[in-house]
Design a protein around this motif. Sequence first.
Motif, PDB file in Angstrom:
ATOM      1  N   MET A 124       0.818  -1.207   0.000  1.00 39.94           N
ATOM      2  CA  MET A 124       0.000   0.000   0.000  1.00 39.94           C
ATOM      3  C   MET A 124       0.855   1.261   0.000  1.00 39.94           C
ATOM      4  O   MET A 124       0.512   2.252  -0.636  1.00 39.94           O
ATOM      5  CB  MET A 124      -0.944  -0.022   1.215  1.00 39.94           C
ATOM      6  N   TYR A 151       1.802   2.696  -3.313  1.00 38.14           N
ATOM      7  CA  TYR A 151       0.831   3.503  -4.048  1.00 38.14           C
ATOM      8  C   TYR A 151       1.166   4.987  -3.966  1.00 38.14           C
ATOM      9  O   TYR A 151       0.736   5.777  -4.814  1.00 38.14           O
ATOM     10  CB  TYR A 151      -0.578   3.318  -3.473  1.00 38.14           C
ATOM     11  N   LEU A 152       1.901   5.375  -2.938  1.00 38.56           N
ATOM     12  CA  LEU A 152       2.150   6.796  -2.661  1.00 38.56           C
ATOM     13  C   LEU A 152       3.313   7.327  -3.484  1.00 38.56           C
ATOM     14  O   LEU A 152       4.326   6.653  -3.654  1.00 38.56           O
ATOM     15  CB  LEU A 152       2.432   6.972  -1.164  1.00 38.56           C
ATOM     16  N   TYR A 175      -6.840   3.499  -7.029  1.00 38.56           N
ATOM     17  CA  TYR A 175      -7.821   4.539  -6.699  1.00 38.56           C
ATOM     18  C   TYR A 175      -9.281   4.100  -6.809  1.00 38.56           C
ATOM     19  O   TYR A 175     -10.173   4.876  -6.499  1.00 38.56           O
ATOM     20  CB  TYR A 175      -7.608   5.746  -7.611  1.00 38.56           C
ATOM     21  N   SER A 205      -1.646   8.585   5.696  1.00 42.50           N
ATOM     22  CA  SER A 205      -2.348   8.229   4.454  1.00 42.50           C
ATOM     23  C   SER A 205      -3.496   7.288   4.793  1.00 42.50           C
ATOM     24  O   SER A 205      -3.308   6.303   5.520  1.00 42.50           O
ATOM     25  CB  SER A 205      -1.395   7.558   3.462  1.00 42.50           C
ATOM     26  N   PHE A 234      -6.427   4.646   3.562  1.00 43.79           N
ATOM     27  CA  PHE A 234      -6.821   3.695   2.533  1.00 43.79           C
ATOM     28  C   PHE A 234      -8.174   3.112   2.936  1.00 43.79           C
ATOM     29  O   PHE A 234      -8.313   2.544   4.031  1.00 43.79           O
ATOM     30  CB  PHE A 234      -5.795   2.572   2.398  1.00 43.79           C
ATOM     31  N   TRP A 282      -6.350   3.973  -2.050  1.00 42.25           N
ATOM     32  CA  TRP A 282      -5.878   5.219  -1.451  1.00 42.25           C
ATOM     33  C   TRP A 282      -6.968   6.283  -1.511  1.00 42.25           C
ATOM     34  O   TRP A 282      -7.637   6.448  -2.521  1.00 42.25           O
ATOM     35  CB  TRP A 282      -4.630   5.718  -2.196  1.00 42.25           C
ATOM     36  N   THR A 291      -3.748  11.768   1.668  1.00 47.60           N
ATOM     37  CA  THR A 291      -2.530  11.876   2.469  1.00 47.60           C
ATOM     38  C   THR A 291      -2.435  13.309   2.967  1.00 47.60           C
ATOM     39  O   THR A 291      -2.682  14.253   2.210  1.00 47.60           O
ATOM     40  CB  THR A 291      -1.272  11.517   1.648  1.00 47.60           C
TER      41      THR A 291
END
Length: 275
Positions: A68, A71-72, A170, A255, A257, A266, A269
Amino acid sequence: MNKEIKYKIRQNNYVGLLFFALVLAASLYIIKHETESFKELEPGQKNIISVEKEAQEILEESDQIKRMRQYLNLGDPNTFKVYQSMYINNDTVAVDDLNVENLLYMAYKYIMKTADVTNYLSYITCEQANSISLDTEIIQCGGSKVNASYYTVNSYITKDLLKSVVRKIYNININEFTNFYTSNDNLCYFVNDEYLCVSKTSNNGQKNIYADTQFVKAIKYDQKIEIIEKYKYVIDGIYYKGFLSDEIGEEQYISTFLKINGEYYWAETKPYQEY
């Protein structure tokens, strides 16, 4: 004799009515009490209590949390701030803030972090260069400036792959596509209903710039996971609190999720302060 009988009937009715009234009053009290007790826990309140009871603090980074965190987008000095990073000091970046170009860029960055594209890189052909009007730049294609080896094409990046990654990160299905920058000079062109991602060699020297994160902890609820990280944006050894920030030091970010149909996506953040 008749009068005595009539008197007794009236007495019995009175007692029966009194008993019925007492039962009814007791029933109304119980119903009222139960209703008032239920009103103390409206659906939203019950959900909050449920979430609070199920909150679990996680101090060890699991494989799921590692995935996860990928993803950022940490921030890249070679692209544009508008869709460059989720770690912006004193600001919140949420999924609703991202347009199609942003989503495509974020998906591209995720792919480049998680896939080995080495075997999918090749020098641009004149046919490819012509489709994006770069043939006039390349000597082998009739241009007068640079050799074909100046441009590299990444054939791993496709429309379907980008679309699937956007959906994975997303929970968004995109049906429109556009060109998007991958750095200040390099683009993924959308031509002939497919992507042609081109990078050109640069000999320009750069400062030593990178971004880094460190897992702090996660908080797991019934329908979401919050991941807290320590972030630093490093320029020649100096730490900054956010992407392209001028505040020296490190910053914590949280962040969120959300869990939808068993998968995590996500949501946002933002800077995090633990009180």
